[in-house]
Design a protein around this motif. Structure first.
Motif, PDB file in Angstrom:
ATOM      1  N   LEU A 120       0.847  -1.194   0.000  1.00  0.00           N
ATOM      2  CA  LEU A 120       0.000   0.000   0.000  1.00  0.00           C
ATOM      3  C   LEU A 120       0.883   1.245   0.000  1.00  0.00           C
ATOM      4  O   LEU A 120       1.742   1.403   0.866  1.00  0.00           O
ATOM      5  CB  LEU A 120      -0.908  -0.012   1.232  1.00  0.00           C
ATOM      6  CG  LEU A 120      -1.900   1.143   1.380  1.00  0.00           C
ATOM      7  CD1 LEU A 120      -2.906   1.149   0.242  1.00  0.00           C
ATOM      8  CD2 LEU A 120      -2.612   1.063   2.726  1.00  0.00           C
ATOM      9  N   HIS A 166      -4.464   3.593  -4.923  1.00  0.00           N
ATOM     10  CA  HIS A 166      -4.390   2.841  -3.668  1.00  0.00           C
ATOM     11  C   HIS A 166      -5.278   3.486  -2.606  1.00  0.00           C
ATOM     12  O   HIS A 166      -6.018   2.803  -1.891  1.00  0.00           O
ATOM     13  CB  HIS A 166      -2.951   2.798  -3.168  1.00  0.00           C
ATOM     14  CG  HIS A 166      -2.039   1.966  -3.993  1.00  0.00           C
ATOM     15  ND1 HIS A 166      -0.841   1.466  -3.523  1.00  0.00           N
ATOM     16  CD2 HIS A 166      -2.124   1.528  -5.282  1.00  0.00           C
ATOM     17  CE1 HIS A 166      -0.239   0.768  -4.468  1.00  0.00           C
ATOM     18  NE2 HIS A 166      -0.998   0.809  -5.558  1.00  0.00           N
ATOM     19  N   GLY A 214      -2.047  -0.802   6.133  1.00  0.00           N
ATOM     20  CA  GLY A 214      -0.957  -1.342   5.334  1.00  0.00           C
ATOM     21  C   GLY A 214      -0.125  -2.380   6.065  1.00  0.00           C
ATOM     22  O   GLY A 214       0.460  -3.269   5.433  1.00  0.00           O
TER      23      GLY A 214
END
Length: 362
Positions: free
Chosen positions: A144, A151, A187
């Motif tokens: 990410l 994203h 993430g």
């Protein structure tokens, strides 16, 4: 006094002191004379107590303005929702060369295991589908990135769909924990699944045929006694799908469908459906998550076709998603792991076939 003058004064009075229950923007309130008087310093305060009260009012008002400024930036920067197809097109054209270098397409087998797999294992994936497979595995190696707008749009869209809101949210914060990530940064939970983990969740919530199921599972994840981390469970299901792909357990179905990514997504949803049924019917709790994951692993590797058929049956019979005939959302019946077998998730490039370690969510 004329009616016009009286009406003008009344309008001015309403602007200065709005009616109870009528909400105004903070910026409008900040222009109100009374509020300004409360936060402005005075040349001759009536005692130290009043001065201290004004100081606190000033600090509180500045804090409110700072919060509003941050919220406004968040909402202003919130991009439009993104569809799965649009996100997929981005990855199809993006430079994933560094990610592709990390990919190990299939697990490495040695000795007798390699020989048995060669003669008695599943068929090889058709050559024309290998590019699509490689793209899926490359996405799983793509982390990410805060600087990639797509994203961030994927992340924001997932948040909006699960919370049923039109508002954006900060990149970091406790709101991600409420969705079932382990911390304030989603993430950190994507190791081993990368953006494929978010892409599969995006597929789940952006398709009108599967969104009702996603919301039902999300609701169950917040149950008083049967709660579980929804997004973390989603990542683990993506891991299972990746493992089944790398061990060539899905090659037969991919060849039959002439698809890879769509089949991976359907299998992901199908596996989530099986989890939902097991969790709800058997009153599972987070303490049972390791055993549930073992059962899901068995199903994705040994009975993917049965999972997909069960999904089709669910969609055709479900009153929530009634009339949606085209999907493939399944439940594998009678699947179970061997007693005492344990599972732990490894990265998609890990060459080990046998999984070792404690059965748990990671």
């Amino acid at each position: 006094m004329s009616k016009g003058t009286r009406g003008s004064e009344q309008l001015e009075e309403q602007q200065r002191f709005p009616l109870p229950g009528k909400l105004l923007p903070i910026s409008t309130l900040g222009q109100n004379g009374l509020l300004q008087a409360l936060v402005q310093s005075v040349e001759q305060p009536v005692g130290a107590e009043l001065s201290e009260e004004l100081r606190r009012a000033q600090e509180e008002w500045e804090a409110v303005e700072e919060i509003q400024s941050g919220l406004g930036a968040t909402l202003a920067s919130a991009a439009a929702p993104i569809s799965f197809n649009e996100a997929l097109q981005y990855f199809q054209t993006a430079d994933l060369s560094e990610c592709r270098k990390k990919v190990q397409v299939t697990v490495r087998r040695q000795g007798l295991a390699a020989l048995l797999h060669y003669f008695f294992g599943p068929p090889r994936l058709h050559a024309q589908l290998q590019g699509e497979r490689d793209l899926a595995l490359a996405m799983a190696q793509c982390g990410l990135d805060d600087n990639e707008q797509v994203h961030m749009r994927i992340l924001q869209t997932i948040y909006r769909k699960l919370t049923c809101t039109q508002l954006g949210c900060p990149r970091y914060g406790a709101h991600w924990e409420e969705l079932g990530f382990q911390g304030v940064d989603p993430g950190t939970d994507l190791r081993g699944t990368g953006m494929l983990g978010l892409m599969q969740l995006l597929y789940f919530v952006m398709d009108a045929r599967t969104l009702p199921l996603a919301l039902e599972i999300f609701k169950l994840s917040q149950h008083e006694t049967q709660s579980f981390p929804f997004c973390l469970m989603s990542v683990n299901i993506t891991r299972l799908v990746i493992q089944a792909l790398r061990e060539e357990c899905l090659s037969r179905e991919c060849n039959r469908r002439q698809q890879v990514i769509t089949l991976l997504n359907d299998l992901y949803v199908a596996t989530f459906l099986q989890l939902y049924r097991l969790w709800k019917r058997q009153h599972k709790t987070i303490a049972d998550s390791g055993f549930v994951l073992q059962e899901l692993e068995f199903s994705t590797k040994k009975k993917p076709k049965q999972l997909l058929k069960s999904l089709e049956a669910y969609v055709s019979q479900s009153p929530v998603a009634g009339g949606l005939q085209q999907l493939s959302l399944p439940l594998a019946s009678g699947s179970s792991s061997q007693a005492g077998e344990e599972i732990a998730f490894t990265g998609i490039c890990d060459p080990r076939v046998e999984l070792e370690g404690e059965a748990r969510l990671i």
